[in-house]
Design a protein around this motif. Structure first.
Motif, PDB file in Angstrom:
ATOM      1  N   LYS A 133      -8.103  39.377   9.645  1.00 16.01           N
ATOM      2  CA  LYS A 133      -8.837  39.347   8.370  1.00 16.01           C
ATOM      3  C   LYS A 133      -8.278  38.254   7.468  1.00 16.01           C
ATOM      4  O   LYS A 133      -8.021  38.474   6.280  1.00 16.01           O
ATOM      5  N   THR A 134      -8.057  37.114   8.045  1.00 15.59           N
ATOM      6  CA  THR A 134      -7.415  36.014   7.339  1.00 15.59           C
ATOM      7  C   THR A 134      -8.223  34.739   7.506  1.00 15.59           C
ATOM      8  O   THR A 134      -8.733  34.458   8.588  1.00 15.59           O
ATOM      9  N   VAL A 135      -8.321  33.994   6.404  1.00 13.75           N
ATOM     10  CA  VAL A 135      -8.947  32.678   6.411  1.00 13.75           C
ATOM     11  C   VAL A 135      -7.868  31.653   6.104  1.00 13.75           C
ATOM     12  O   VAL A 135      -7.027  31.872   5.223  1.00 13.75           O
ATOM     13  N   TYR A 136      -7.885  30.566   6.841  1.00 11.51           N
ATOM     14  CA  TYR A 136      -6.864  29.539   6.698  1.00 11.51           C
ATOM     15  C   TYR A 136      -7.454  28.248   6.138  1.00 11.51           C
ATOM     16  O   TYR A 136      -8.637  27.956   6.327  1.00 11.51           O
ATOM     17  N   LEU A 137      -6.594  27.491   5.487  1.00  7.09           N
ATOM     18  CA  LEU A 137      -6.949  26.139   5.077  1.00  7.09           C
ATOM     19  C   LEU A 137      -5.854  25.216   5.586  1.00  7.09           C
ATOM     20  O   LEU A 137      -4.736  25.223   5.056  1.00  7.09           O
ATOM     21  N   GLN A 138      -6.143  24.514   6.649  1.00  4.33           N
ATOM     22  CA  GLN A 138      -5.203  23.538   7.198  1.00  4.33           C
ATOM     23  C   GLN A 138      -5.378  22.233   6.441  1.00  4.33           C
ATOM     24  O   GLN A 138      -6.481  21.669   6.416  1.00  4.33           O
ATOM     25  N   MET A 139      -4.298  21.772   5.842  1.00  4.86           N
ATOM     26  CA  MET A 139      -4.356  20.572   5.020  1.00  4.86           C
ATOM     27  C   MET A 139      -3.470  19.497   5.640  1.00  4.86           C
ATOM     28  O   MET A 139      -2.255  19.677   5.731  1.00  4.86           O
ATOM     29  N   ASP A 140      -4.082  18.435   6.083  1.00  3.39           N
ATOM     30  CA  ASP A 140      -3.368  17.319   6.698  1.00  3.39           C
ATOM     31  C   ASP A 140      -3.518  16.069   5.837  1.00  3.39           C
ATOM     32  O   ASP A 140      -4.399  15.996   4.973  1.00  3.39           O
ATOM     33  N   SER A 141      -2.668  15.106   6.109  1.00  3.05           N
ATOM     34  CA  SER A 141      -2.703  13.830   5.379  1.00  3.05           C
ATOM     35  C   SER A 141      -2.749  14.066   3.875  1.00  3.05           C
ATOM     36  O   SER A 141      -3.566  13.478   3.150  1.00  3.05           O
ATOM     37  N   LEU A 142      -1.876  14.929   3.411  1.00  2.00           N
ATOM     38  CA  LEU A 142      -1.875  15.305   2.002  1.00  2.00           C
ATOM     39  C   LEU A 142      -1.538  14.125   1.102  1.00  2.00           C
ATOM     40  O   LEU A 142      -0.738  13.247   1.462  1.00  2.00           O
ATOM     41  N   LYS A 143      -2.152  14.144  -0.070  1.00  3.81           N
ATOM     42  CA  LYS A 143      -1.957  13.099  -1.067  1.00  3.81           C
ATOM     43  C   LYS A 143      -1.433  13.722  -2.350  1.00  3.81           C
ATOM     44  O   LYS A 143      -1.665  14.911  -2.609  1.00  3.81           O
ATOM     45  N   PRO A 144      -0.767  12.929  -3.179  1.00  4.93           N
ATOM     46  CA  PRO A 144      -0.287  13.489  -4.458  1.00  4.93           C
ATOM     47  C   PRO A 144      -1.414  14.107  -5.284  1.00  4.93           C
ATOM     48  O   PRO A 144      -1.178  15.103  -5.985  1.00  4.93           O
ATOM     49  N   GLU A 145      -2.609  13.567  -5.195  1.00  2.67           N
ATOM     50  CA  GLU A 145      -3.724  14.119  -5.968  1.00  2.67           C
ATOM     51  C   GLU A 145      -4.212  15.467  -5.428  1.00  2.67           C
ATOM     52  O   GLU A 145      -5.082  16.099  -6.037  1.00  2.67           O
ATOM     53  N   ASP A 146      -3.672  15.923  -4.316  1.00  6.95           N
ATOM     54  CA  ASP A 146      -3.986  17.261  -3.824  1.00  6.95           C
ATOM     55  C   ASP A 146      -3.118  18.322  -4.499  1.00  6.95           C
ATOM     56  O   ASP A 146      -3.329  19.526  -4.280  1.00  6.95           O
TER      57      ASP A 146
END
Length: 126
Positions: free
Chosen positions: A77-90
């Motif tokens: 019962k989990t939703v994920y958000l994989q965040m790659d190539s992160l930027k300072p504006e994230d």
């Protein structure tokens, strides 16, 4: 009312990755749409991504398309958000939101979601 708990935030260098999790208390998320929004200091909360759990159609903000991926694990019962190539504006507080009454034209609108988590901080250093 669905209780949502986010986790996985933290401090990461630009170019790095993080995976956020949104765990739901509901017995089942069948028929729900679960999304991620974020709010940077001094800015309004904005749409990031959302996933229709029945169809697995995903929608992304242009600013994260190609870098972020939203997915689910039904058993957990989990939703994920994989965040790659992160930027300072994230850099922002990231919120998970859910609703079982979202229509397609309102997927990117925070007012369409009536269940929210407490948020998790993501900081991307340059």
């Amino acid at each position: 009312q669905v209780q949502l708990v986010e986790s996985g935030g933290g401090l990461v260098q630009a170019g790095g990755s993080l995976r956020l999790s949104c765990a739901a208390s509901e017995r089942t998320l069948h028929g729900y749409t679960v999304g991620w929004f974020r709010q940077a200091p001094g800015k309004e909360r904005e749409f990031v991504a959302t996933l229709r759990l029945n169809s697995q159609y995903a929608y992304y903000a242009d600013s994260v398309k190609g870098r972020f991926t939203i997915s689910r694990d039904n058993a957990k019962k989990t939703v994920y958000l994989q965040m790659d190539s992160l930027k300072p504006e994230d850099t922002a507080v990231y919120y998970c939101a859910a609703s079982n009454t979202v229509i397609t034209s309102s997927l990117r609108s925070q007012s369409a979601y009536n269940n929210w988590g407490q948020g998790t901080q993501v900081t991307v250093s340059s």
